[in-house]
Design an enzyme around this catalytic site. Structure first.
Site, PDB file in Angstrom:
ATOM      1  CG  HIS A   1     -70.423  24.867  57.950  1.00  0.00           C
ATOM      2  ND1 HIS A   1     -70.627  24.947  59.310  1.00  0.00           N
ATOM      3  CD2 HIS A   1     -69.898  26.074  57.577  1.00  0.00           C
ATOM      4  CE1 HIS A   1     -70.246  26.139  59.736  1.00  0.00           C
ATOM      5  NE2 HIS A   1     -69.794  26.841  58.712  1.00  0.00           N
TER       6      HIS A   1
ATOM      7  N   GLY B   1     -64.425  21.875  55.760  1.00  0.00           N
ATOM      8  CA  GLY B   1     -63.185  22.650  55.852  1.00  0.00           C
ATOM      9  C   GLY B   1     -62.806  22.881  57.306  1.00  0.00           C
TER      10      GLY B   1
ATOM     11  CB  CYS C   1     -70.253  30.679  52.104  1.00  0.00           C
ATOM     12  SG  CYS C   1     -68.604  30.465  52.757  1.00  0.00           S
TER      13      CYS C   1
ATOM     14  CG  ASN D   1     -65.095  31.756  57.219  1.00  0.00           C
ATOM     15  OD1 ASN D   1     -65.309  32.486  56.254  1.00  0.00           O
ATOM     16  ND2 ASN D   1     -66.015  30.948  57.703  1.00  0.00           N
ATOM     17  CG  HIS D   2     -64.114  33.221  52.380  1.00  0.00           C
ATOM     18  ND1 HIS D   2     -64.739  34.335  51.892  1.00  0.00           N
ATOM     19  CD2 HIS D   2     -65.076  32.457  52.921  1.00  0.00           C
ATOM     20  CE1 HIS D   2     -66.038  34.236  52.124  1.00  0.00           C
ATOM     21  NE2 HIS D   2     -66.266  33.106  52.759  1.00  0.00           N
TER      22      HIS D   2
ATOM     23  CB  SER E   1     -60.123  19.843  55.674  1.00  0.00           C
ATOM     24  OG  SER E   1     -59.756  21.182  55.914  1.00  0.00           O
TER      25      SER E   1
END
Length: 443
Positions: A366, A340, A60, A164-165, A347
């Site tokens: 991350h 992100g 991911c 969460n994409h 971001s």
């Protein structure tokens, strides 16, 4: 288990070097906490590799594209652009890809990673340069990926998935380091970028599931004792350890091909709407980072160079200036690190530092990290309220499943700015650019 206990359990795994490290966005996960980094000594025959230290969504990661457009160019057509992107990129749990893919293509993509995308004409040659591992893990072996995993992965290539994409159209809000930003092609606030956050879909999940079953048997055979059965692992040089490493590398290659396919679709969407070409819109890739992966790296430990098996789960590689594994373009600035935000929050782009190299094996945070579980978010939040809040901030949104809106609402997460400021303050990565979203596409 609470995240702190999970980090302590990882510290007790055989062959760990120095310490189990938690980053500011840490929260509990499967086996390892999310936001956990641990290194294992490849020269130690007892050292282990654990699928829980990579996660179910193998590789991911986040990719950032720049454009030469400004907010003023996009504002009049923002809704139309958001819809065009939503139409181009398949999203949602069971979404199927638009990139034609045969079983043979999948085998090649698993082995070749972004080299496959380049050969098929989906990316530009320089995209590979601006990607961690140059978009291909060489130890990948598609024969170690089960038929079930391949069956799940075949229809999903080039899809965003759910959870969460996201794909976001973002605007440069602040620049903290003008020199580093210029190296990335970011000249001034207001410039438009596109951020893509996704992973290896059902294929990666199946690879992890298959490996956990195999490793439980290996643990009984080799008498490996762990504090939590979710930390199923195998010795790195055992057959099970090597099988997982090769299958995981293939799933990582799949994720890079997936992000590359969506890069192609994004470039097409922008070119179509602005009646131009991706080249003329300067849609170059700034960088692509992975935040769920295990990799073999060289690091200095107590004055000696050692070969380590790095587990980064919910944590990002952040190599310093002059490191041999980062592109020529970023040798003077350090590796770009993409952090992100959550739906509707900002971001960040950070850069790697020498201090991070010595303190956290070149690793930083991350993202924001969850504050509430998905179930708690669904109970406590109303999706219309969440959508209204985004509208008030001037953010266009397209979402395939309203239920996910509550799970991914900003209120469900820690504050990403606090997380980034903590990493910056600790010196393990430096702030470079802040981006704010103007449009969000989600599963």
């Amino acid at each position: 288990l609470p995240a702190v206990k999970q980090i302590a359990n990882v510290a007790a795994l055989p062959g760990i070097v120095k310490r189990s490290i938690a980053l500011p966005d840490v929260h509990s996960g499967y086996g390892f906490a999310i936001g956990n980094m641990a290194a294992f000594d490849m020269d130690n025959p007892d050292a282990v590799i654990s699928p829980g230290g990579v996660g179910f969504d193998i590789n991911c990661g986040v990719r950032l594209l720049r454009t030469n457009l400004f907010e003023s160019d996009v504002a009049p057509v923002k809704e139309k652009l958001t819809q065009t992107l939503f139409d181009h990129i398949p999203v949602g749990v069971g979404s199927k890809g638009m990139i034609p893919m045969s079983a043979r293509d999948l085998e090649e993509a698993l082995e070749m990673g972004m080299d496959w995308s380049l050969r098929e004409g989906y990316i530009w040659a320089e995209d590979k340069e601006h990607c961690e591992e140059y978009g291909r893990m060489l130890q990948a072996d598609p024969t170690k990926v089960s038929a079930r995993a391949k069956k799940r992965g075949l229809p999903q290539l080039g899809t965003l998935g759910a959870g969460n994409h996201y794909a976001e159209i973002q605007v440069v809000d602040e620049i903290y380091n003008a020199q580093a930003a210029r190296r990335m092609g970011i000249d001034e606030p207001g410039q438009v970028c596109v951020m893509i956050h996704c992973g290896s879909r059902g294929l990666g999940h199946q690879v992890a599931t298959d490996a956990l079953t195999e490793m439980e048997r290996a643990m009984r055979r080799d008498n490996i004792v762990v504090n939590d059965r979710q930390l199923a692992c195998a010795r790195i040089n055992s057959e099970e350890g090597q099988n997982y490493l090769k299958a995981m590398a293939a799933a990582a290659n799949y994720a890079w091909v997936n992000r590359s396919s969506m890069t192609f679709l994004c470039r097409q969407a922008f070119a179509k709407l602005f009646q131009s070409t991706p080249d003329d819109l300067d849609m170059h890739m700034i960088y692509d980072v992975s935040h769920n992966i295990a990799k073999i790296e060289q690091h200095m430990v107590e004055g000696r160079q050692k070969t380590l098996m790095m587990h980064r789960k919910g944590s990002t590689r952040a190599f310093p200036p002059n490191h041999p594994l980062i592109p020529v373009d970023y040798q003077l600035t350090g590796q770009p690190v993409l952090i992100g935000g959550t739906m509707g929050t900002c971001s960040y782009v950070l850069t790697g530092t020498e201090k991070g190299m010595s303190r956290t094996f070149g690793t930083t945070c991350h993202g924001a990290g969850r504050a509430y579980s998905r179930a708690k978010s669904r109970r406590n939040l109303d999706y219309m309220t969440v959508l209204d809040n985004l509208k008030q901030k001037g953010i266009s949104i397209r979402v395939a499943s309203p239920k996910l809106v509550m799970e991914e609402a900003p209120e469900s997460y820690k504050n990403v700015t606090d997380v980034v400021d903590t990493c910056h303050g600790a010196g393990i990565s430096d702030k470079c650019i802040k981006l704010r979203p103007i449009a969000v596409i989600k599963g």
